[in-house]
Design an enzyme around this catalytic site. Structure first.
Site, PDB file in Angstrom:
ATOM      1  N   ARG A 126     -20.407  40.334 -55.130  1.00 49.12           N
ATOM      2  CA  ARG A 126     -20.968  39.584 -56.457  1.00 49.12           C
ATOM      3  C   ARG A 126     -19.340  38.584 -57.411  1.00 49.12           C
ATOM      4  O   ARG A 126     -18.786  38.208 -57.116  1.00 49.12           O
ATOM      5  CB  ARG A 126     -21.381  40.152 -58.231  1.00 49.12           C
ATOM      6  CG  ARG A 126     -20.350  41.356 -59.171  1.00 49.12           C
ATOM      7  CD  ARG A 126     -20.474  41.682 -59.752  1.00 49.12           C
ATOM      8  NE  ARG A 126     -19.171  42.927 -59.803  1.00 49.12           N
ATOM      9  CZ  ARG A 126     -19.227  44.471 -59.872  1.00 49.12           C
ATOM     10  NH1 ARG A 126     -20.247  44.876 -58.500  1.00 49.12           N
ATOM     11  NH2 ARG A 126     -18.424  44.858 -60.177  1.00 49.12           N
ATOM     12  N   ASP A 127     -19.584  37.587 -58.122  1.00 45.43           N
ATOM     13  CA  ASP A 127     -19.260  36.397 -58.774  1.00 45.43           C
ATOM     14  C   ASP A 127     -18.459  35.758 -57.589  1.00 45.43           C
ATOM     15  O   ASP A 127     -17.263  34.979 -57.572  1.00 45.43           O
ATOM     16  CB  ASP A 127     -17.919  37.640 -59.753  1.00 45.43           C
ATOM     17  CG  ASP A 127     -17.993  38.453 -60.597  1.00 45.43           C
ATOM     18  OD1 ASP A 127     -19.128  38.674 -60.661  1.00 45.43           O
ATOM     19  OD2 ASP A 127     -17.828  39.468 -60.689  1.00 45.43           O
ATOM     20  N   GLN A 147     -21.834  34.724 -69.411  1.00 45.51           N
ATOM     21  CA  GLN A 147     -22.867  36.058 -69.380  1.00 45.51           C
ATOM     22  C   GLN A 147     -23.196  36.087 -70.295  1.00 45.51           C
ATOM     23  O   GLN A 147     -22.423  36.029 -72.024  1.00 45.51           O
ATOM     24  CB  GLN A 147     -22.005  37.425 -68.302  1.00 45.51           C
ATOM     25  CG  GLN A 147     -21.531  37.016 -67.552  1.00 45.51           C
ATOM     26  CD  GLN A 147     -23.141  37.614 -66.619  1.00 45.51           C
ATOM     27  OE1 GLN A 147     -23.733  38.362 -65.930  1.00 45.51           O
ATOM     28  NE2 GLN A 147     -23.799  35.981 -65.568  1.00 45.51           N
ATOM     29  N   TRP A 197     -24.503  44.760 -74.225  1.00 40.53           N
ATOM     30  CA  TRP A 197     -24.493  43.647 -73.056  1.00 40.53           C
ATOM     31  C   TRP A 197     -25.651  44.580 -72.746  1.00 40.53           C
ATOM     32  O   TRP A 197     -26.351  45.647 -72.847  1.00 40.53           O
ATOM     33  CB  TRP A 197     -23.224  44.092 -71.436  1.00 40.53           C
ATOM     34  CG  TRP A 197     -23.750  43.915 -70.869  1.00 40.53           C
ATOM     35  CD1 TRP A 197     -22.932  43.239 -69.735  1.00 40.53           C
ATOM     36  CD2 TRP A 197     -24.578  43.839 -69.500  1.00 40.53           C
ATOM     37  NE1 TRP A 197     -22.950  42.621 -69.005  1.00 40.53           N
ATOM     38  CE2 TRP A 197     -23.753  43.603 -68.170  1.00 40.53           C
ATOM     39  CE3 TRP A 197     -25.281  45.044 -69.861  1.00 40.53           C
ATOM     40  CZ2 TRP A 197     -24.498  43.934 -67.031  1.00 40.53           C
ATOM     41  CZ3 TRP A 197     -25.956  45.674 -68.248  1.00 40.53           C
ATOM     42  CH2 TRP A 197     -25.285  44.316 -66.772  1.00 40.53           C
ATOM     43  N   MET A 225     -21.673  37.859 -75.218  1.00 36.03           N
ATOM     44  CA  MET A 225     -21.758  37.189 -74.626  1.00 36.03           C
ATOM     45  C   MET A 225     -19.948  38.244 -73.918  1.00 36.03           C
ATOM     46  O   MET A 225     -19.258  38.259 -74.305  1.00 36.03           O
ATOM     47  CB  MET A 225     -20.809  36.160 -74.982  1.00 36.03           C
ATOM     48  CG  MET A 225     -19.505  35.279 -73.825  1.00 36.03           C
ATOM     49  SD  MET A 225     -19.623  33.388 -74.802  1.00 36.03           S
ATOM     50  CE  MET A 225     -17.867  33.925 -74.980  1.00 36.03           C
ATOM     51  N   ASN A 226     -20.153  38.034 -72.491  1.00 34.89           N
ATOM     52  CA  ASN A 226     -19.092  37.951 -71.337  1.00 34.89           C
ATOM     53  C   ASN A 226     -19.118  37.363 -70.318  1.00 34.89           C
ATOM     54  O   ASN A 226     -18.701  36.006 -70.956  1.00 34.89           O
ATOM     55  CB  ASN A 226     -19.552  39.394 -70.511  1.00 34.89           C
ATOM     56  CG  ASN A 226     -19.955  39.207 -69.464  1.00 34.89           C
ATOM     57  OD1 ASN A 226     -21.162  40.012 -70.044  1.00 34.89           O
ATOM     58  ND2 ASN A 226     -19.807  39.787 -68.084  1.00 34.89           N
ATOM     59  N   ASP A 227     -18.157  37.373 -69.384  1.00 32.54           N
ATOM     60  CA  ASP A 227     -17.203  36.673 -68.433  1.00 32.54           C
ATOM     61  C   ASP A 227     -17.794  34.702 -68.632  1.00 32.54           C
ATOM     62  O   ASP A 227     -19.091  34.490 -68.675  1.00 32.54           O
ATOM     63  CB  ASP A 227     -17.694  36.228 -67.151  1.00 32.54           C
ATOM     64  CG  ASP A 227     -18.171  37.873 -66.481  1.00 32.54           C
ATOM     65  OD1 ASP A 227     -17.078  38.713 -67.243  1.00 32.54           O
ATOM     66  OD2 ASP A 227     -18.671  38.217 -65.568  1.00 32.54           O
TER      67      ASP A 227
HETATM   68  C1  FRU Z   1     -16.986  40.632 -65.035  1.00 32.92           C
HETATM   69  C2  FRU Z   1     -18.614  41.559 -64.933  1.00 32.92           C
HETATM   70  C3  FRU Z   1     -19.220  40.589 -63.243  1.00 32.92           C
HETATM   71  C4  FRU Z   1     -20.595  40.653 -63.082  1.00 32.92           C
HETATM   72  C5  FRU Z   1     -20.320  40.102 -64.930  1.00 32.92           C
HETATM   73  C6  FRU Z   1     -21.863  40.788 -65.528  1.00 32.92           C
HETATM   74  O1  FRU Z   1     -17.184  40.844 -66.486  1.00 32.92           O
HETATM   75  O2  FRU Z   1     -19.217  42.519 -64.218  1.00 32.92           O
HETATM   76  O3  FRU Z   1     -18.552  40.942 -62.189  1.00 32.92           O
HETATM   77  O4  FRU Z   1     -20.538  39.600 -62.484  1.00 32.92           O
HETATM   78  O5  FRU Z   1     -19.318  40.702 -65.326  1.00 32.92           O
HETATM   79  O6  FRU Z   1     -22.228  40.772 -66.928  1.00 32.92           O
END
Ligand code: FRU
Length: 493
Positions: free
Chosen positions: A166-167, A54, A62, A36-38
């Site tokens: 992005r984002d 994420q 990842w 898991m990330n963001d």
């Molecule tokens: C930030 C990031 C975002 C991207 C995501 C990919 O942690 O790099 O910019 O959308 O993670 O997993």
């Protein structure tokens, strides 16, 4: 439903059953399985809190990004829902990157996210094309919009790069939708772009909301933008930062810009500061709760420190404890949300304890606690040179918080927490000088420590992976000081 999503749904259901509760933190959200990330799509939908993340379900590193999903009634106890998106279409086949969500007027859950497509240039080198896409759902199942992507490289202003784009973070204001999205210019600087839409599907470029001007890192990721306490607040997570005193550290960081909006609707900066001064915090997102609180959750991790991990764990990555944020005297204030009190178990409290040298106090121990310590000098002169709290201690492994009242510096340290990697283990933070008085509130969960300093003026977070049987807590003064302490054990009801 497409095959990739179906496969991910089946996989996570099976895998989750193999992960015992005791392998996870008590209160900090971890992925259903895998990586898991963001935090993504943090929103309220049909009266419930929804959080996406994420997600790579198939391993603890990842990988091609999916969107994991949880819901909650109180932001603390989360229920896993099925993964909602897998990277499988032409425009997102290399990843469904970060984004946000909102409940529409007609009761739909609208998601804006970044689709990633990898291409190869004439030298055979790979590069990303990042576009903004929509998915719509009912709180469980989501459909990608058939006219995706809704914002592409053609909708960028001059000088904006197509590869780092992005984002998107969406909000609604005066009957219209808006979004702010991260971008790296062709000459390699960060900026945030604003778009608007009548319906959430058709977007129009409006303006550059803010430019980095080569100040804080390079690319700005994961922006958020909202009004708070009479100010306008912008959060973003810059990559490739250079350090600035103790305010910003190297690498991936967090940035909070507090300012105001002028009569043309433009954002005017007044103060820039870090969001979290610890080791592990990144990419926060906020919501406005029904009772008007601005609550923030971040990834309790940093890209630069992903090397500290437990290889025997079936998950990687956790979310921070939700924090209520406010602005006081032009600065960001953060506090654990008050719902934490519903999880208090046994309470131990002591007043006016004289600390000189080393001491442990009976019944003050544990790995899942909310503990507040106030220390001060014994008289009007500064009576100590250093104060230390040692926690997650089993005699061999331990972590510390140190306060130096002369320099007004707090240091967190996990060097002895059991880590076998030469990675960032310590971080220091400059705090207000109150002549030796300081209040330190620790939220300790099994695998993390979040330190709220002086009623939320600063926060320092870090992951720790010490054996959970290491529960010892002790205090140490170089000199003498007076301490009050309140410790609440945290337990799931
Ligand atoms: C930030 C990031 C975002 C991207 C995501 C990919 O942690 O790099 O910019 O959308 O993670 O997993």
């Amino acid at each position: 439903m497409n095959d990739k999503l179906l496969k991910a749904r089946e996989y996570e259901c099976k895998k989750e059953k193999t992960i015992g509760e005791e392998l996870r933190p008590l209160f900090h959200l971890t992925p259903r399985c895998g990586w898991m990330n963001d935090p993504n799509g943090f929103s309220i939908y049909k009266g419930k809190y929804h959080l996406f993340y994420q997600y790579y379900p198939y391993g603890t590193a990842w990988g091609p990004m999916h969107w994991g999903h949880v819901e909650s009634d109180d932001l603390i106890t989360w229920k896993y829902l099925p993964v909602i998106m897998a990277p499988e279409t032409e425009y997102d086949k290399n990843g469904c990157f970060s984004g946000s969500a909102i409940e529409t007027e007609d009761g739909k859950h609208l998601i804006l996210y970044t689709g990633v497509l990898q291409k190869q240039d004439e030298n055979g080198d790979f590069y990303d094309v990042q576009t903004q896409c929509v998915a719509v759902g009912d709180g469980v199942d989501y459909e990608k919009y058939e006219l995706n992507p809704v914002i592409t490289g053609d909708d960028l202003p001059e000088g904006a790069g197509k590869r780092d784009f992005r984002d998107p973070k969406i909000w609604r204001e005066n009957g219209k939708y808006y979004l702010v999205v991260g971008n790296k210019t062709v000459d390699g600087d960060g900026q945030l772009l604003q778009y608007s839409s009548e319906d959430g599907y058709n977007w129009k470029y409006e303006k550059v909301l803010i430019k980095n001007n080569n100040r804080f890192g390079v690319m700005w990721e994961c922006p958020d933008y909202f009004a708070l306490d009479g100010k306008q607040v912008l959060l973003t997570s810059p990559q490739d930062m250079l350090p600035e005193e103790l305010e910003f550290h190297n690498g991936n960081g967090t940035l909070c810009v507090i300012g105001s909006v002028n009569s043309d609707g433009d954002f005017c900066e007044e103060n820039c500061q870090a969001v979290d001064y610890g080791i592990d915090f990144y990419a926060p997102q906020t919501i406005l709760t029904k009772d008007g609180r601005r609550v923030m959750i971040g990834w309790l991790q940093n890209w630069d420190t992903v090397g500290i991990r437990r290889d025997d764990f079936p998950w990687f990555g956790q979310m921070s404890f939700p924090r209520e944020i406010s602005v006081r005297n032009g600065k960001l204030i953060q506090k654990p949300i008050h719902e934490i009190e519903n999880y208090y178990g046994k309470r131990v409290s002591r007043q006016n304890v004289l600390i000189s040298d080393n001491c442990a106090l009976s019944s003050i121990e544990g790995r899942c606690i909310d503990m507040t310590v106030n220390v001060r000098s014994t008289g009007s002169e500064l009576s100590y040179k250093k104060f230390e709290i040692r926690f997650a201690d089993n005699g061999k492994a331990y972590s510390t918080i140190e306060f130096d009242p002369t320099e007004s510096i707090v240091k967190i340290d996990r060097k002895h927490s059991g880590s076998r990697r030469a990675i960032v283990h310590q971080r220091r933070c400059k705090v207000a000088n109150r002549k030796g008085e300081i209040t330190l509130r620790l939220i300790l969960d099994r695998y993390s420590m979040e330190l709220f300093i002086n009623d939320g003026e600063q926060v320092m977070s870090m992951g720790i992976f010490t054996d959970i049987k290491a529960e010892g807590i002790s205090f140490k003064a170089n000199g003498e000081l007076i301490m009050d302490i309140v410790m609440n054990e945290l337990e799931k009801k």
